[in-house]
Design an enzyme around this catalytic site. Structure first.
Site, short mmCIF file in Angstrom:
data_model
loop_
_atom_site.label_atom_id
_atom_site.label_comp_id
_atom_site.label_asym_id
_atom_site.label_seq_id
_atom_site.Cartn_x
_atom_site.Cartn_y
_atom_site.Cartn_z
CB VAL A 155 -0.93 0.00 1.23
CG1 VAL A 155 -1.78 1.27 1.27
CG2 VAL A 155 -1.82 -1.24 1.23
CD GLU A 156 2.73 3.86 3.83
OE1 GLU A 156 3.10 4.75 3.04
OE2 GLU A 156 2.11 4.11 4.88
#
Length: 546
Positions: A155-156
């Site tokens: 996600v990051e």
């Protein structure tokens, strides 16, 4: 007597059969092999590189192991009847350690639909994850944390260790400079700990664990705070308490980015838990350490390190993205991450190197007006390196004397050049504007996020609390310096980027913080033309100087 003997014989045979069956059912994988102690008599020829960038390197052999880490528990976590080492696929090991509740929410379904409709994104992210995921999962297990957190870098950063955001967040875990410093991540001319795979993972898990404790064991609130800051979550909780509303993540009014952030992780969890349900095929990741940490015992040129380990320069930088120069940081850390099949040969070879072999150098004759600082600047190095290489005492240089200075390689991988350019062009004392004029809708949190500051520090500098309301036109200080200082654009610096399988112009533009139209213009690419793996693209990076 014969009957008794016969009975005893049958009992012995039966016991042996039971033991054999138990051994078959519960035989763990081969125990770690300790490297043989070899008396080095010369440089050991390395094996062929295990991969050629940018393809994912070949996983290490089943017997290759990571050196023991004193911070990890000797007793492995028992999961679903198996120890972690007994899983063949790292994803199976992760699934057995999932702890977050799988809840039905529209926001999760929306994120899940996006992931499921972009299998190429997942393929690239998990292809890169193969280098780092084993270490992250092992660290999470040692702390007893949910193994879903190993998916947070998807996600990051999509597991891109050189990922860099407009808020100046960097690395797999996307630390901004202030938070990185707060959790012990060194950042200087040579090295950025926010991109150090081992150190940034340690810092991220420290941060997440402290958030978990702060929010009374609620992992969703901890993960939300990792994204928007603990003060934003605290304010949302206070607002709900005042209104008698529930205090769970789903009931809080948080920034839109955070409202999507937690569902993204939960969607990724659900997809990894059962990829076939979404017509997704996730390639297995061997449940084996990919890299080992080896000591360098001082500064070493990274090209030399790659040569004696038998890996490519690009692979060395992918495992050691924190080093954004041609050599390791002279003040440390003095270690490198290497594929496990190259770690032992590296350790043997480095002990044979002389100081001159560790760091290639050239000779410079001191001229009138030269100082250690001016010589260091001329050769793109630091004062400490020049002093150490020449055993210089304090005081002025002698005109006509010869100095050893580093010979930096003419080319570095494009990602490394970009990381170095950001440091060169955006010195931390002047990289952000000194004053921000508040616009309608701004909050202290949103301004801190955009400028890469810690929200508490921003509030303190302006004599405010993080939750204080802002008004349009209000001026906030972003720096302790009173003078803005001029910035002049430097000449564009050209780098060459080799297109990788699955790359798009949009992704490359995002990596180099430029536009697709600029890349097309620089390379004569027409609106109907595509790019192909192996194609060389010219990128013009403009840095700024004070």
């Amino acid at each position: 007597m014969r009957t008794d003997a016969s009975r005893r014989t049958k009992q012995v045979l039966l016991a042996l059969c039971v033991l054999a069956l138990c051994a078959c059912a519960h035989t763990p994988s081969a125990p770690p092999l300790k490297p043989a102690v070899v008396e080095p008599v010369g440089i050991v020829p390395p094996a062929q590189p295990s991969s050629t960038y940018p393809e994912a390197p070949t996983p290490p052999s089943a017997q290759a192991v990571e050196p023991s880490d004193p911070t990890l528990s000797d007793a492995p976590t028992q999961v679903a009847g198996l120890t972690p080492a007994q899983y063949a696929d790292l994803f199976d090991r992760m699934r057995a350690g999932f702890k977050l509740d799988d809840v039905e929410r529209v926001a999760i379904e929306q994120q899940l639909n996006w992931f499921a409709s972009h299998p190429d994104y997942l393929e690239r992210a998990f292809g890169r994850a193969e280098l780092y995921m084993y270490h992250i999962v092992t660290e999470l297990e040692a702390r007893g944390m949910p193994l879903e957190i190993a998916l947070l870098p998807v996600v990051e950063s999509a597991f891109e260790p050189y990922a860099y955001s407009r808020a100046r967040a960097s690395g797999l875990w996307q630390f901004i400079p202030d938070t990185g410093s707060r959790y012990g991540l060194k950042q200087d001319w040579w090295y950025d700990g926010r991109r150090d795979v081992v150190e940034s993972t340690r810092a991220a898990l420290d941060y997440l664990q402290s958030l978990h404790d702060e929010f009374n064991g609620d992992w969703l609130l901890a993960i939300a705070a990792y994204n928007c800051g603990e003060m934003a979550v605290e304010r949302a909780l206070d607002a709900n308490r005042a209104k008698g509303k529930p205090l769970d993540f789903w009931s809080l009014k948080l920034p839109k980015e955070t409202q999507a952030y937690v569902p993204k992780l939960l969607a990724m969890r659900r997809l990894v838990a059962d990829p076939e349900a979404y017509d997704i095929a996730i390639s297995p990741i061997p449940n084996q350490p990919y890299f080992a940490r080896v000591e360098t015992h001082g500064q070493i040129e990274l090209k030399v390190a790659a040569e004696i380990a038998g890996v490519t320069d690009e692979e060395l930088y992918e495992l050691n993205p924190a080093f954004h120069r041609w050599a390791t940081d002279p003040s440390g850390p003095h270690y490198l991450l290497l594929p496990v099949d190259g770690a032992q040969v590296f350790s043997q070879n480095i002990s044979q190197l002389t100081e001159e072999q560790r760091l290639h150098s050239q000779t410079y004759t001191v001229g009138r007006g030269d100082s250690v600082a001016s010589v260091a600047k001329r050769f793109n190095t630091t004062v400490n390196v020049v002093r150490e290489m020449n055993d210089l005492p304090t005081g002025p240089l002698t005109v006509g004397s010869d100095l050893r200075v580093p010979t930096a390689p003419s080319t570095l991988p494009a990602k490394v050049l970009l990381a170095a350019a950001r440091v060169d062009g955006h010195d931390r004392s002047r990289r952000r504007p000194h004053v921000h004029v508040v616009h309608r809708g701004d909050t202290m949190w949103s301004i801190a996020r955009r400028t890469g500051m810690d929200v508490n520090k921003l509030a303190m500098m302006n004599g405010m609390q993080p939750g204080d309301p802002l008004r349009a036109g209000q001026r906030l200080r972003l720096s302790n310096s009173d003078s803005a200082g001029g910035r002049a654009a430097a000449a564009p610096r050209r780098v060459t980027y080799t297109v990788r399988a699955g790359d798009t112009l949009t992704q490359i533009a995002r990596l180099f913080q430029c536009s697709v139209k600029e890349i097309m213009a620089w390379n004569g690419i027409g609106s109907r033309s595509g790019i192909a793996p192996g194609q060389k693209l010219t990128i013009r990076m403009v840095t700024r100087r004070g």
